[in-house]
Design an enzyme around this catalytic site. Structure first.
Site: not given
Ligand code: ADP
Length: 399
Positions: A7, A90, A179, A207, A211, A240, A282, A330, A385
């Site tokens: 990726n 990817r 996604h 998802h 994003g 965004r 976050d 996340g 993914e």
């Molecule tokens: P990306 O699109 O950058 O891959 P992720 O799927 O990793 O994003 O999601 C990031 C989001 O998930 C952040 O807003 C983060 O706060 C939230 N999140 C909450 N708890 C966790 C955790 N335990 N581990 C990782 N991300 C977390």
């Protein structure tokens, strides 16, 4: 069979080497700061971890470091590069050229180059990654797996914007969705979990991460998704804006002296929950701040939750029902408070979650949080993914 999943970003290259007999990751890692001083390779196997700090001026050099790490006798995972049977890349955008993954050929690459302008932040970097691999591993078969492909089953009335049809045709302006690899994986896992085949299933996949996008998956096929021509559309995200009245751009340009490009940058980088809260993009920071009484953080969470709810409701209307609601990525996998808020007051659709199951920490497996008596199954499914990319590469190789 071992497949290397790549990726490539503009200054990064993430990889996983997957053993397809067991579907286990035997090595993974990433290079950061390619072409910037202080390049760094982080490489991990089951037994060891290695960090290599060395300037890597381009993706080709970075990939050579990755391959050296993979075959290193001390911290590697394989004896020689010949053990890598194929590479799965990817690729963010398929345009209207591909509705599924494809084996790499010169003709395929040409089409990807033509589609690069549809995703200028991602495609040039993805293409650099493919070209680097082609140079370093010229005899290894390669496949491209597109983020947009799963959404190619959307009917025209779902992907069309109400613009001049000729402009759609000339400039390919339409909803594509993103996604897709994640929506595909979690919807397929949900179908397996439901145990009754894809036919007659109505699934909404959420998802929710840096994003976020929501998809409606009917009979195993995507029929609508919240992201659009670009990943800026849909629900509000970390930074965004998500959907917004397009006339805001002109007003904003006049008020702030912005060019169109400034406006789009602003909507991509300065908005979302970070913009509303002034705290962070976050969700860990946001939920903490809201808990401590920060009103804007609370508002940001409310706006996010409300918009996700609206998409879920609209997809239930589009599918004439719902059997299963899936949370992933996340936020979807980890932020129980957001799942709780989204599922609140959804009784009219038959969606009810068990609060104590919902609050349990995610352990990386499918987690069923459905309340007793709920008509709709609610599942947390960790997305994967890389595994989809590896599986599709293997399928293409064997076809
Ligand atoms: P990306 O699109 O950058 O891959 P992720 O799927 O990793 O994003 O999601 C990031 C989001 O998930 C952040 O807003 C983060 O706060 C939230 N999140 C909450 N708890 C966790 C955790 N335990 N581990 C990782 N991300 C977390």
């Amino acid at each position: 069979m071992k497949i290397l999943v790549v990726n490539a970003g503009s200054s990064s290259l993430k990889y996983q080497l997957i053993d397809m007999e067991t579907e286990k990751v035997i090595a993974k890692g990433g290079v950061e700061r390619i072409g910037i001083r202080g390049s760094l390779l982080k490489h991990k196997t089951e037994k060891s971890e290695k960090i290599i700090e060395q300037d890597m001026p381009n993706h080709k050099v970075a990939l050579k470091f990755v391959l050296d790490a993979l075959v290193n006798p001390e911290y590697g995972a394989i004896r020689s590069m010949n053990e890598i049977d194929a590479v799965g890349h990817r690729m963010v955008h398929s345009g209207e050229d591909f509705n599924q993954s494809v084996l790499l050929t010169d003709e395929v690459m040409e089409k990807c180059r033509n589609n690069a302008e549809l995703a200028p932040l991602h495609m040039p970097a993805n293409i650099l990654g493919v070209e680097a691999c082609k140079e370093v591993m010229p005899d290894t078969p390669m496949a491209l797996v597109f983020d947009t492909a799963f959404h190619s089953t959307m009917p025209a009335y779902a992907y069309m914007y109400a613009i001049d049809y000729d402009d759609y045709k000339s400039y390919k302006i339409r909803r594509y969705g993103f996604h897709g690899t994640s929506h595909k994986y979690v919807s397929q896992e949900a179908i397996k979990y439901l145990g009754r085949g894809a036919e007659n299933t109505k699934i909404v996949t959420c998802h929710l991460g840096g994003g976020s996008s929501i998809s409606a998956v009917k009979d195993g096929k995507c029929i609508d998704t919240s992201m659009g021509f670009t990943p800026l559309a849909g629900v509000p995200m970390g930074t965004r804006s998500g959907d917004i009245d397009p006339a805001v751009l002109e007003y904003l340009a006049a008020k702030k002296g912005y060019t169109i490009l400034d406006c789009v940058n602003y909507l991509n980088k300065n908005c979302g929950v970070a913009g509303i809260s002034g705290v962070s993009s976050d969700f860990r920071d946001l939920t903490k701040a809201a808990d401590e009484g920060n009103e804007r953080a609370k508002l940001a969470l409310d706006v996010f939750v409300y918009n996700v709810k609206k998409y879920i409701g609209s997809y239930i209307a589009a599918m004439d029902g719902i059997d299963c609601l899936v949370f992933t990525a996340g936020i979807g996998e980890n932020t129980w408070l957001v799942r709780k808020a989204i599922c609140e007051n959804m009784d009219c659709f038959g969606i009810q979650i068990d609060e104590s199951l919902n609050e349990k920490k995610n352990d990386g497996t499918i987690h069923d949080i459905t309340a007793r008596g709920s008509k709709v199954r609610v599942l947390i499914i960790p997305t994967n993914e890389e595994l989809v990319i590896a599986r599709e590469t293997k399928e293409l190789l064997q076809a």
